[in-house]
Write a protein that holds these residues in place. Structure first.
Motif, PDB file in Angstrom:
ATOM      1  N   PRO A   1       0.823  -1.212   0.000  1.00 17.27           N
ATOM      2  CA  PRO A   1       0.000   0.000   0.000  1.00 17.27           C
ATOM      3  C   PRO A   1       0.861   1.267   0.000  1.00 17.27           C
ATOM      4  O   PRO A   1       1.834   1.378   0.747  1.00 17.27           O
ATOM      5  N   ILE A   2       0.496   2.220  -0.852  1.00 17.39           N
ATOM      6  CA  ILE A   2       1.034   3.576  -0.802  1.00 17.39           C
ATOM      7  C   ILE A   2      -0.094   4.454  -0.296  1.00 17.39           C
ATOM      8  O   ILE A   2      -1.133   4.580  -0.947  1.00 17.39           O
ATOM      9  N   ILE A   3       0.083   5.047   0.881  1.00 11.06           N
ATOM     10  CA  ILE A   3      -0.982   5.829   1.491  1.00 11.06           C
ATOM     11  C   ILE A   3      -0.938   7.250   0.935  1.00 11.06           C
ATOM     12  O   ILE A   3       0.069   7.950   1.059  1.00 11.06           O
TER      13      ILE A   3
ATOM     14  N   GLU B   1       6.332   1.031   9.481  1.00 13.72           N
ATOM     15  CA  GLU B   1       6.803  -0.202  10.116  1.00 13.72           C
ATOM     16  C   GLU B   1       5.971  -1.403   9.663  1.00 13.72           C
ATOM     17  O   GLU B   1       6.476  -2.524   9.576  1.00 13.72           O
ATOM     18  N   MET B   2       4.686  -1.175   9.390  1.00  7.23           N
ATOM     19  CA  MET B   2       3.822  -2.247   8.888  1.00  7.23           C
ATOM     20  C   MET B   2       4.203  -2.665   7.477  1.00  7.23           C
ATOM     21  O   MET B   2       3.928  -3.791   7.055  1.00  7.23           O
ATOM     22  N   GLY B   3       4.808  -1.746   6.720  1.00  9.71           N
ATOM     23  CA  GLY B   3       5.168  -2.027   5.337  1.00  9.71           C
ATOM     24  C   GLY B   3       4.538  -1.094   4.329  1.00  9.71           C
ATOM     25  O   GLY B   3       4.722  -1.256   3.120  1.00  9.71           O
ATOM     26  N   CYS B   4       3.774  -0.105   4.824  1.00  9.53           N
ATOM     27  CA  CYS B   4       3.165   0.869   3.920  1.00  9.53           C
ATOM     28  C   CYS B   4       4.206   1.897   3.478  1.00  9.53           C
ATOM     29  O   CYS B   4       5.196   2.154   4.171  1.00  9.53           O
TER      30      CYS B   4
ATOM     31  N   PRO C   1       9.520   6.382  -7.592  1.00  5.29           N
ATOM     32  CA  PRO C   1       8.507   6.281  -8.654  1.00  5.29           C
ATOM     33  C   PRO C   1       8.942   5.377  -9.804  1.00  5.29           C
ATOM     34  O   PRO C   1       8.120   4.658 -10.368  1.00  5.29           O
ATOM     35  N   LYS C   2      10.238   5.410 -10.141  1.00  7.79           N
ATOM     36  CA  LYS C   2      10.750   4.539 -11.210  1.00  7.79           C
ATOM     37  C   LYS C   2      10.611   3.070 -10.821  1.00  7.79           C
ATOM     38  O   LYS C   2      10.259   2.220 -11.650  1.00  7.79           O
ATOM     39  N   LYS C   3      10.850   2.766  -9.552  1.00 10.26           N
ATOM     40  CA  LYS C   3      10.710   1.387  -9.089  1.00 10.26           C
ATOM     41  C   LYS C   3       9.260   0.924  -9.136  1.00 10.26           C
ATOM     42  O   LYS C   3       8.979  -0.244  -9.420  1.00 10.26           O
ATOM     43  N   VAL C   4       8.327   1.832  -8.856  1.00  8.08           N
ATOM     44  CA  VAL C   4       6.906   1.482  -8.996  1.00  8.08           C
ATOM     45  C   VAL C   4       6.594   1.176 -10.448  1.00  8.08           C
ATOM     46  O   VAL C   4       5.956   0.165 -10.769  1.00  8.08           O
ATOM     47  N   LEU C   5       7.039   2.037 -11.343  1.00  9.86           N
ATOM     48  CA  LEU C   5       6.781   1.852 -12.774  1.00  9.86           C
ATOM     49  C   LEU C   5       7.349   0.527 -13.273  1.00  9.86           C
ATOM     50  O   LEU C   5       6.747  -0.137 -14.113  1.00  9.86           O
ATOM     51  N   GLU C   6       8.509   0.162 -12.749  1.00  6.29           N
ATOM     52  CA  GLU C   6       9.176  -1.079 -13.187  1.00  6.29           C
ATOM     53  C   GLU C   6       8.859  -2.267 -12.274  1.00  6.29           C
ATOM     54  O   GLU C   6       9.399  -3.348 -12.458  1.00  6.29           O
ATOM     55  N   ASP C   7       7.981  -2.038 -11.289  1.00  3.90           N
ATOM     56  CA  ASP C   7       7.551  -3.071 -10.337  1.00  3.90           C
ATOM     57  C   ASP C   7       8.734  -3.703  -9.608  1.00  3.90           C
ATOM     58  O   ASP C   7       8.833  -4.921  -9.479  1.00  3.90           O
ATOM     59  N   GLN C   8       9.613  -2.844  -9.113  1.00  2.00           N
ATOM     60  CA  GLN C   8      10.749  -3.281  -8.322  1.00  2.00           C
ATOM     61  C   GLN C   8      10.504  -2.974  -6.848  1.00  2.00           C
ATOM     62  O   GLN C   8       9.678  -2.138  -6.499  1.00  2.00           O
ATOM     63  N   CYS C   9      11.243  -3.646  -5.981  1.00  2.00           N
ATOM     64  CA  CYS C   9      11.047  -3.495  -4.538  1.00  2.00           C
ATOM     65  C   CYS C   9      11.603  -2.156  -4.056  1.00  2.00           C
ATOM     66  O   CYS C   9      12.679  -1.721  -4.499  1.00  2.00           O
ATOM     67  N   ILE C  10      10.892  -1.515  -3.146  1.00  2.76           N
ATOM     68  CA  ILE C  10      11.318  -0.252  -2.525  1.00  2.76           C
ATOM     69  C   ILE C  10      11.611  -0.500  -1.054  1.00  2.76           C
ATOM     70  O   ILE C  10      10.791  -1.044  -0.329  1.00  2.76           O
ATOM     71  N   ASP C  11      12.793  -0.076  -0.621  1.00  4.10           N
ATOM     72  CA  ASP C  11      13.146  -0.150   0.792  1.00  4.10           C
ATOM     73  C   ASP C  11      12.582   1.087   1.493  1.00  4.10           C
ATOM     74  O   ASP C  11      12.823   2.204   1.064  1.00  4.10           O
ATOM     75  N   SER C  12      11.823   0.877   2.575  1.00  6.55           N
ATOM     76  CA  SER C  12      11.248   2.020   3.288  1.00  6.55           C
ATOM     77  C   SER C  12      12.172   2.450   4.409  1.00  6.55           C
ATOM     78  O   SER C  12      13.155   1.799   4.714  1.00  6.55           O
TER      79      SER C  12
END
Length: 240
Positions: free
Chosen positions: A133-135, A156-159, A229-240
């Motif tokens: 989820p992106i809030i 911390e939940m992963g959002c 945003p590039k990682k979202v477009l390419e469906d790659q993992c994002i470290d929070s």
């Protein structure tokens, strides 16, 4: 590749009753502000805006054909801004609600006034399903304005966390103060336009972008403006 807007209401007919002419003008403003890609995050609500992924994709294809003919080098990608309810998990599982270009990211909007008790349980169900989820525009929520620590718990939940460009400003309104506070604490993962029309949250972000670059370091600015945003477009993992 230029900037990527993960939150906009640019699609005609489906969202806010824009004409094709207005959409073309908005796309030209996007290009003037350095964008290459825009997600058309059509409002989704199971009860009032039950707009399915294929309908959104077809509208994006239509607009992209027009942009190509007009020689405007901008790509519109299908997505929804999903209003969060107890049915959101089911809507995502059954592919009734559109994720961000069919990636494992979903843009989710909360109620502005209160954070219901079911939020945590249902967010965790969505995350366990493999959807991140992106809030959306968290600085608008009254409970976040009163207690920004809520954002740490969501992360911390992963959002992931998105704020709106127009609130990156030195004005002394609660939305502005909250957005600036979250940026300075590096609790933001995306800054998006939430564009609605030429007169409502236009993608002319130059002044807000200048302010953002004044208050955060270049590495963090590049991360939330370009890399994530590039990682979202390419469906790659994002470290929070």
């Amino acid at each position: 590749m230029g900037l990527i807007d993960i939150h906009s209401h640019i699609l005609p007919d489906l969202d806010n009753h824009k004409s094709i002419d207005e959409v073309i003008k908005l796309c030209m403003i996007y290009k003037q502000n350095g964008y290459s890609d825009v997600f058309g995050t059509c409002h989704y609500n199971e009860k009032f805006f039950d707009i399915r992924p294929q309908i959104i994709k077809n509208k994006c294809d239509e607009i992209n054909d027009i942009l190509s003919k007009e020689k405007i080098d901008l790509k519109i990608h299908p997505a929804s801004e999903i209003y969060f309810t107890k049915k959101t998990y089911s809507s995502l599982k059954k592919n009734r609600a559109s994720r961000l270009s069919n990636s494992h990211y979903a843009l989710i909007e909360f109620d502005v006034l209160k954070m219901d008790k079911f939020y945590e349980k249902h967010l965790l169900k969505i995350i366990k399903m493999g959807i991140r989820p992106i809030i959306a525009h968290v600085e608008r929520y009254f409970y976040v304005q009163e207690d920004p620590q809520i954002i740490k718990k969501l992360r911390e939940m992963g959002c992931l966390i998105q704020i709106n460009f127009y609130n990156v400003d030195f004005n002394e309104y609660k939305e502005n103060e909250t957005a600036m506070c979250l940026l300075k604490k590096h609790l933001v993962d995306f800054v998006a336009t939430d564009c609605h029309s030429l007169d409502d949250r236009s993608p002319n972000i130059s002044n807000n972008l200048m302010i953002l670059r004044q208050i955060v370091d270049k590495e963090y600015a590049d991360k939330i403006l370009i890399e994530n945003p590039k990682k979202v477009l390419e469906d790659q993992c994002i470290d929070s």
